[in-house]
Structure formats: C-alpha cells, structure tokens
Enzyme design. Structure first.
Site, PDB file in Angstrom:
ATOM      1  N   HIS A   1       3.437   1.445   9.617  1.00  0.00           N
ATOM      2  CA  HIS A   1       2.243   2.148  10.082  1.00  0.00           C
ATOM      3  C   HIS A   1       1.997   1.855  11.561  1.00  0.00           C
ATOM      4  CE1 HIS A   1      -2.162   3.386   8.911  1.00  0.00           C
ATOM      5  NE2 HIS A   1      -1.561   4.273   9.671  1.00  0.00           N
TER       6      HIS A   1
ATOM      7  N   HIS B   1       3.237   0.358   4.583  1.00  0.00           N
ATOM      8  CA  HIS B   1       1.922  -0.199   4.886  1.00  0.00           C
ATOM      9  C   HIS B   1       1.714  -1.500   4.119  1.00  0.00           C
ATOM     10  CE1 HIS B   1       0.270   3.839   6.183  1.00  0.00           C
ATOM     11  NE2 HIS B   1       1.200   4.251   5.356  1.00  0.00           N
ATOM     12  N   TYR B   2       0.743  -2.286   4.564  1.00  0.00           N
ATOM     13  CA  TYR B   2       0.147  -3.241   3.634  1.00  0.00           C
ATOM     14  C   TYR B   2      -1.264  -2.766   3.321  1.00  0.00           C
ATOM     15  CZ  TYR B   2      -2.003  -5.915   7.617  1.00  0.00           C
ATOM     16  OH  TYR B   2      -2.701  -6.313   8.723  1.00  0.00           O
ATOM     17  N   THR B   3      -1.774  -3.224   2.159  1.00  0.00           N
ATOM     18  CA  THR B   3      -3.080  -2.731   1.718  1.00  0.00           C
ATOM     19  C   THR B   3      -4.232  -3.319   2.539  1.00  0.00           C
ATOM     20  OG1 THR B   3      -3.022  -4.478   0.054  1.00  0.00           O
ATOM     21  CG2 THR B   3      -2.408  -2.249  -0.656  1.00  0.00           C
TER      22      THR B   3
ATOM     23  N   ASP C   1       0.076  -2.998  10.502  1.00  0.00           N
ATOM     24  CA  ASP C   1       0.776  -3.188   9.233  1.00  0.00           C
ATOM     25  C   ASP C   1       2.108  -2.451   9.206  1.00  0.00           C
ATOM     26  OD1 ASP C   1      -0.927  -0.773   9.125  1.00  0.00           O
ATOM     27  OD2 ASP C   1      -0.353  -0.590   7.035  1.00  0.00           O
TER      28      ASP C   1
ATOM     29  N   GLU D   1       2.345   1.694  -0.038  1.00  0.00           N
ATOM     30  CA  GLU D   1       1.439   0.573   0.226  1.00  0.00           C
ATOM     31  C   GLU D   1       1.964  -0.681  -0.472  1.00  0.00           C
ATOM     32  OE1 GLU D   1      -1.320   0.167   1.985  1.00  0.00           O
ATOM     33  OE2 GLU D   1      -2.003   2.207   2.431  1.00  0.00           O
TER      34      GLU D   1
HETATM   35 ZN   LIG Z   1      -1.400   1.300   6.895  1.00  0.00          ZN
END
Ligand SMILES: [Zn+2]
Length: 240
Positions: free
Chosen positions: A135, A23-25, A145, A88
C-alpha cells in the site's frame, strides 16, 4: 477459505486486474478488522484477509472492485482499486497519531497462507512482478503498510514479486544525484514529481521504496545502496 462477505465493492470498469496490493490491517485484532471491512459505513474492504494463524477470509469476489487502496498511483494508473486485488494481513501496525500500534513480524503460518493465495492469484491473472506492491508503494505520502517487517524477500524467493540481487554493486559515486534518483523511481512506477530537490514527497517515496526493498534503513535518505538497488530493479524490469 472462510467466506465473510463485505458489502463494500462496486463494478470494475478500469480494465483487467494487473496489480496485487498488500496491506496490514493496522487494528488491534483480526476480528475487529474483519468487522470494519464488512461494515458498510466504513466504505473500506479488500478481497482477502489473512489471519496471523493462516486462516484466509474471502470478503469481495475477485471480479468486483474492492475499496482498499484509496488515493493511489503507479505508473500512469490512478484507479488502483479498479485494477487490483487487495489482500489484508492481520497485524496491529505502526503507531499513528491517536493509535498505539503493536507492529510485529508476520508469522510463518500467515506468510505461508499468503504465498499459497498469491500463487493461485498469479495463475488466474497476468500480474507483473513490479506490480506486486505494498500500500505504501502506491500511496507513499499517506501509508506505511505492510511496512519494513514484511518479508518481501521471502515472497520473491517464491517467485512473487522482485527482490534486488545481493550481488548488486555499490555505485561509485557517494553523492546521489537527486534528479536521477527521482527519474529512476518514476521509471519503476512510483508517483513522484521530478523536482531535483530532496522535498517531502521525495522523502516519502524514498521511505516507501526502502520499506519494500531495503528495510534495514528506512529514514528516507537517498544513499548509494538504494541507488544501486533501484538500478538493479530497473534492469530486472527491462529484462523480464
Ligand atoms: Zn493499507
């Protein structure tokens, strides 16, 4: 690794860990993201968070089910949280309605830390290369993301996940049969209905596929290059 425990987890009941979800935040800073992931009111978490400078935070023990994927699917699996580890990566992310993102490249230090962490994880758990996903791969209708600036190719060069071979031949047909394409995406694992129509769900899945495997053009249009990449990935999967 820096311990920053999050209260947001529960027991794993779905089975053994077999997915790794990146993921990215999507928040202004890593600090704000950490706060949110550790706030019990947010109901979200991940096992790890990696700062842009490469610092790794541990939030939820691997043995527990963290809450990062939400409504998601891959192959026949729908409890992705129950079957995965979530990482993340700090990055402000794309613009979304009501939020001005600052989507940018993931720095070298962050990628190096990610590689180290992934290698440790892969030594502990049996996770297939086609189960190392973004994600957006498992929730294409909702998420984008870690997105098209994330370097999946570099990761694959470190034996983490698949990347299509450059020698991939372009398929001879210029028009891509949408039904075949949908079937191929489903065979690879994407949650997609085989409708034979270029409908919104197909465009969303196409776009997720492109963000991961053909980031130069992420308009979500099924073109011959994507078709040959998909065929190459399916072949890799069969031969693994
Ligand atoms: Zn995510």
């Amino acid at each position: 690794m820096i311990s920053q425990p999050s209260p947001n987890f529960n027991d794993r009941t779905a089975g053994e860990i077999k997915y790794l979800i990146l993921h990215y935040t999507g928040m202004a800073t890593g600090e704000v993201a950490l706060q949110r992931l550790c706030d019990e009111r947010s109901k979200v978490s991940a096992h790890y968070l990696i700062e842009e400078d490469g610092r790794i935070f541990t939030l939820v023990p691997e043995a527990a089910r963290a809450w990062h994927a939400g409504v998601a699917s891959w192959e026949e699996d729908h409890d992705i949280n129950g079957l995965s580890l979530g990482i993340e990566l700090v990055n402000p992310g794309h613009d979304t309605p009501g939020y001005k993102g600052d989507y940018r490249l993931f720095p070298e230090a962050q990628m190096a830390a990610l590689v180290t962490l992934c290698k440790e994880i892969l030594s502990r758990h049996k996770i297939a290369p086609w189960h190392i996903l973004g994600h957006s791969d498992v929730a294409p209708d909702r998420k984008s993301d870690p997105g098209e600036l994330f370097d999946w190719q570099f990761l694959a060069s470190q034996a983490i996940g698949f990347w299509p071979d450059r020698a991939t031949e372009m398929s001879v047909t210029t028009s891509v049969k949408i039904k075949l394409f949908q079937q191929g995406l489903a065979d690879y694992g994407y949650g997609i209905d085989i409708t034979g129509q270029p409908d919104p769900q197909t465009q969303a899945v196409m776009q997720a596929f492109q963000r991961h495997f053909r980031p130069a053009d992420i308009r979500g249009i099924a073109d011959p290059e994507c078709h040959s990449i998909l065929e190459n990935l399916l072949e890799k999967r069969r031969n693994y």
